[in-house]
Scaffold this motif. Structure first.
Motif, PDB file in Angstrom:
ATOM      1  N   MET A   1       0.833  -1.211   0.000  1.00 16.31           N
ATOM      2  CA  MET A   1       0.000   0.000   0.000  1.00 16.31           C
ATOM      3  C   MET A   1       0.867   1.261   0.000  1.00 16.31           C
ATOM      4  O   MET A   1       0.431   2.302  -0.437  1.00 16.31           O
ATOM      5  CB  MET A   1      -0.930  -0.031   1.227  1.00 16.31           C
ATOM      6  CG  MET A   1      -1.963   1.070   1.262  1.00 16.31           C
ATOM      7  SD  MET A   1      -3.153   1.019  -0.092  1.00 16.31           S
ATOM      8  CE  MET A   1      -4.288  -0.229   0.489  1.00 16.31           C
ATOM      9  N   LEU A   2       2.078   1.166   0.479  1.00 11.33           N
ATOM     10  CA  LEU A   2       2.919   2.352   0.573  1.00 11.33           C
ATOM     11  C   LEU A   2       3.861   2.517  -0.612  1.00 11.33           C
ATOM     12  O   LEU A   2       4.828   3.263  -0.534  1.00 11.33           O
ATOM     13  CB  LEU A   2       3.726   2.316   1.877  1.00 11.33           C
ATOM     14  CG  LEU A   2       2.873   2.421   3.147  1.00 11.33           C
ATOM     15  CD1 LEU A   2       3.741   2.372   4.389  1.00 11.33           C
ATOM     16  CD2 LEU A   2       2.067   3.713   3.141  1.00 11.33           C
ATOM     17  N   VAL A   3       3.536   1.858  -1.710  1.00 16.89           N
ATOM     18  CA  VAL A   3       4.386   1.991  -2.887  1.00 16.89           C
ATOM     19  C   VAL A   3       4.488   3.446  -3.322  1.00 16.89           C
ATOM     20  O   VAL A   3       5.500   3.873  -3.886  1.00 16.89           O
ATOM     21  CB  VAL A   3       3.858   1.088  -4.029  1.00 16.89           C
ATOM     22  CG1 VAL A   3       2.437   1.460  -4.436  1.00 16.89           C
ATOM     23  CG2 VAL A   3       4.769   1.127  -5.222  1.00 16.89           C
ATOM     24  N   ALA A   4       3.450   4.235  -3.049  1.00 19.49           N
ATOM     25  CA  ALA A   4       3.478   5.645  -3.436  1.00 19.49           C
ATOM     26  C   ALA A   4       4.625   6.385  -2.778  1.00 19.49           C
ATOM     27  O   ALA A   4       5.146   7.370  -3.319  1.00 19.49           O
ATOM     28  CB  ALA A   4       2.150   6.322  -3.073  1.00 19.49           C
ATOM     29  N   CYS A   5       5.033   5.915  -1.608  1.00 19.27           N
ATOM     30  CA  CYS A   5       6.133   6.586  -0.908  1.00 19.27           C
ATOM     31  C   CYS A   5       7.481   6.324  -1.566  1.00 19.27           C
ATOM     32  O   CYS A   5       8.486   6.910  -1.165  1.00 19.27           O
ATOM     33  CB  CYS A   5       6.173   6.137   0.559  1.00 19.27           C
ATOM     34  SG  CYS A   5       4.717   6.666   1.482  1.00 19.27           S
ATOM     35  N   ASP A   6       7.491   5.440  -2.549  1.00 20.07           N
ATOM     36  CA  ASP A   6       8.740   5.145  -3.264  1.00 20.07           C
ATOM     37  C   ASP A   6       8.875   5.958  -4.543  1.00 20.07           C
ATOM     38  O   ASP A   6       9.780   5.703  -5.338  1.00 20.07           O
ATOM     39  CB  ASP A   6       8.799   3.644  -3.632  1.00 20.07           C
ATOM     40  CG  ASP A   6       8.869   2.769  -2.393  1.00 20.07           C
ATOM     41  OD1 ASP A   6       8.405   1.608  -2.456  1.00 20.07           O
ATOM     42  OD2 ASP A   6       9.362   3.252  -1.354  1.00 20.07           O
ATOM     43  N   ILE A   7       7.982   6.915  -4.747  1.00 14.38           N
ATOM     44  CA  ILE A   7       8.103   7.762  -5.940  1.00 14.38           C
ATOM     45  C   ILE A   7       9.506   8.347  -5.964  1.00 14.38           C
ATOM     46  O   ILE A   7       9.956   8.925  -4.971  1.00 14.38           O
ATOM     47  CB  ILE A   7       7.046   8.882  -5.915  1.00 14.38           C
ATOM     48  CG1 ILE A   7       5.661   8.271  -6.118  1.00 14.38           C
ATOM     49  CG2 ILE A   7       7.311   9.926  -6.995  1.00 14.38           C
ATOM     50  CD1 ILE A   7       4.526   9.258  -5.959  1.00 14.38           C
ATOM     51  N   PRO A   8      10.235   8.193  -7.065  1.00 15.60           N
ATOM     52  CA  PRO A   8      11.643   8.620  -7.055  1.00 15.60           C
ATOM     53  C   PRO A   8      11.765  10.129  -6.875  1.00 15.60           C
ATOM     54  O   PRO A   8      10.957  10.908  -7.381  1.00 15.60           O
ATOM     55  CB  PRO A   8      12.176   8.176  -8.415  1.00 15.60           C
ATOM     56  CG  PRO A   8      11.005   7.819  -9.233  1.00 15.60           C
ATOM     57  CD  PRO A   8       9.864   7.560  -8.338  1.00 15.60           C
ATOM     58  N   GLU A   9      12.786  10.502  -6.164  1.00 19.41           N
ATOM     59  CA  GLU A   9      13.072  11.912  -5.950  1.00 19.41           C
ATOM     60  C   GLU A   9      13.648  12.538  -7.206  1.00 19.41           C
ATOM     61  O   GLU A   9      13.405  13.692  -7.527  1.00 19.41           O
ATOM     62  CB  GLU A   9      14.119  12.035  -4.846  1.00 19.41           C
ATOM     63  CG  GLU A   9      13.694  12.903  -3.701  1.00 19.41           C
ATOM     64  CD  GLU A   9      14.890  13.330  -2.902  1.00 19.41           C
ATOM     65  OE1 GLU A   9      15.164  14.527  -2.852  1.00 19.41           O
ATOM     66  OE2 GLU A   9      15.559  12.433  -2.354  1.00 19.41           O
TER      67      GLU A   9
END
Lengths: 181, 304
Positions: free
Chosen positions: B1-9
């Motif tokens: 569910m937290l894949v969104a937090c892996d959006i690359p910087e």
């Protein structure tokens, strides 16, 4: 992703004149399209187990009805079967029996929104628990902005912004785990 | 569910990352989190979010979009689901090169082992007991259908032992399945450009033979090396079966596909034997023989 060329799809449609040819055709179709079909279903159901079950039903239908494929647009045919399985699944999950009229109006996008609503319902309360500072950093990162940009926009040092994001992520994770348990 | 937090910087990585999410198993989670954070309105259409470049994206990937447009997809997340469907239905060859995770490929592969296709390979699908009254293209024709399909699945059939063996082969095979790589480490038919129709038919078949023959120059002294290359070759067969081979006349194309299925089955058998602890030297020799006859068949235009 393009389906195998029209020529090869028509060939495989002709190939399925016998059982051995059918197995080869379905095997080829599976090799080429199973992963994407599973991803399509996974995005539109509440979890991977349900997606796998539906995928199996789709391929069982493909096997049974392969002779009906006219060789024109394999992916269109496969994904139409998948959409109909999704509609059946969503229909089964309605609390009130769905009328045929309602089901006839139900589009795959309706199914999509409905199933994603479950995930949204799980995660939204956790997001709402974030304090404004952490929420602000999370919003910016989930817009694709870098910590450098966030720092410039807010005046917060980069390392502070990174720490706030890390803590927000931890808080979200714990909240989701509590909700699941 | 937290894949969104892996959006690359790093914004230069955003297109690649988002492409992997579009074809992967976590798109639903990503969309849900983005909706929770950015709100749930419908917003602009997918075409507007892509600023008129939707058809380019569908054909050639998200690299065609500016950073602001990619960010637009993140803040209007319902459009990601729509884009996924467009890509799967009409996407260009670019999307074939986007890597899938091992977990994803394993999940897809194991499902094959449970199908009636595997459990009864010679059973005709055209008997009255297997033909269902309803077409799968019509979800609503039978008012008393439950949500689940009325078609018999492998769960209602016998031959679990066959499905079990096939599941073992598929699962073990996919433990070593890696997504196609576009880098210089790819060899044989996995090398970029193998199936491009930029040469004559003869040159095309010679190219296939030359690249297949790279097997003989690769080390197969260890189990890992043998397993890796058998898996690579098997994967390359799948790619060959899906390619168009535009340069080849129909008869040669048909023969190529027919032979490739047989080669693929041989690689499957050899991989299964390897995993079952068979004699590695014997399997290596078998694999060498398979590749040797494959190369000869191509060079001799299937006369052998």
């Amino acid at each position: 992703m393009t389906a195998p060329t029209q020529h090869s799809e028509q060939d495989t449609a002709r190939d399925i004149a016998d059982a051995a040819g059918l197995r080869i055709a379905v095997s080829d179709w599976y090799d080429a399209h199973a992963a994407d079909l599973l991803a399509f279903l996974a995005a539109r159901t509440s979890n991977l187990d349900v997606a796998r079950d539906l995928a199996q039903e789709v391929w069982a239908s493909v096997w049974t009805h392969a002779a009906e494929f006219d060789g024109q647009h394999l992916r269109g045919w496969l994904f139409q079967i998948a959409r109909n399985k999704l509609i059946d699944w969503q229909r089964q999950r309605q609390e009130q029996p769905m009328t045929d009229e309602t089901a006839a109006r139900l589009t795959a996008n309706d199914v999509t929104d409905g199933s994603n609503d479950e995930r949204l319902a799980a995660v939204r309360p956790c997001v709402e628990l974030l304090d404004p500072t952490r929420r602000s950093v999370v919003e910016a990162r989930l817009r694709g902005e870098s910590f450098d940009t966030i720092s410039q926009q807010t005046g917060t040092p980069v390392k502070t912004a990174m720490t706030q994001f890390h803590r927000a992520k931890q808080q979200l994770k714990e909240c989701l785990e509590r909700r699941v348990s | 569910m937290l894949v969104a937090c892996d959006i690359p910087e790093d914004s230069t990585q955003l297109a690649d990352w988002l492409e992997q999410q579009l074809v992967g198993l976590q798109l639903g989670d990503l969309v849900a989190m983005l909706r929770a954070v950015h709100g749930d309105g419908d917003g602009p259409s997918l075409e507007d979010v892509c600023d008129g470049k939707l058809s380019e994206v569908v054909q050639h990937g998200l690299g065609r979009l500016e950073i602001s447009q990619l960010q637009g997809l993140l803040v209007h997340p319902k459009r990601l689901l729509e884009l996924q469907e467009r890509v799967f239905l009409d996407g260009g060859d670019h999307w074939r090169t986007v890597p899938r995770t091992t977990e994803h490929l394993q999940a897809a592969a194991v499902g094959w082992a449970l199908l009636p296709v595997r459990s009864s390979p010679l059973a005709s699908p055209f008997s009255s007991s297997t033909l269902a009254a309803s077409s799968p293209l019509n979800a609503n024709e039978n008012g008393d259908r439950t949500g689940r399909s009325a078609h018999p699945t492998s769960r209602s059939r016998g031959a679990w032992w066959v499905a079990g063996v096939a599941a073992l082969v598929a699962a073990l095979l996919l433990m070593f399945w890696t997504p196609p790589r576009a880098d210089s480490l790819a060899w044989g038919w996995n090398r970029p450009g193998t199936f491009v129709a930029d040469v004559t038919a003869d040159q095309y078949l010679d190219r296939l033979a030359d690249r297949a023959d790279e097997w003989s120059a690769r080390p197969h002294d260890t189990l890992d090396q043998l397993r890796r290359d058998l898996t690579d070759f098997r994967r390359a067969c799948v790619t060959l079966l899906a390619a168009s081979h535009d340069r080849l006349p129909p008869s040669q194309r048909e023969e190529l596909l027919k032979r490739c299925r047989k080669w693929r089955d041989k690689f499957d058998t050899q991989l299964a034997a390897l995993e079952a602890g068979g004699n590695a030297n014997d399997i290596r020799q078998e694999a060498d023989k398979t590749v040797g006859s494959l190369v000869t068949a191509l060079r001799q235009r299937f006369a052998s």
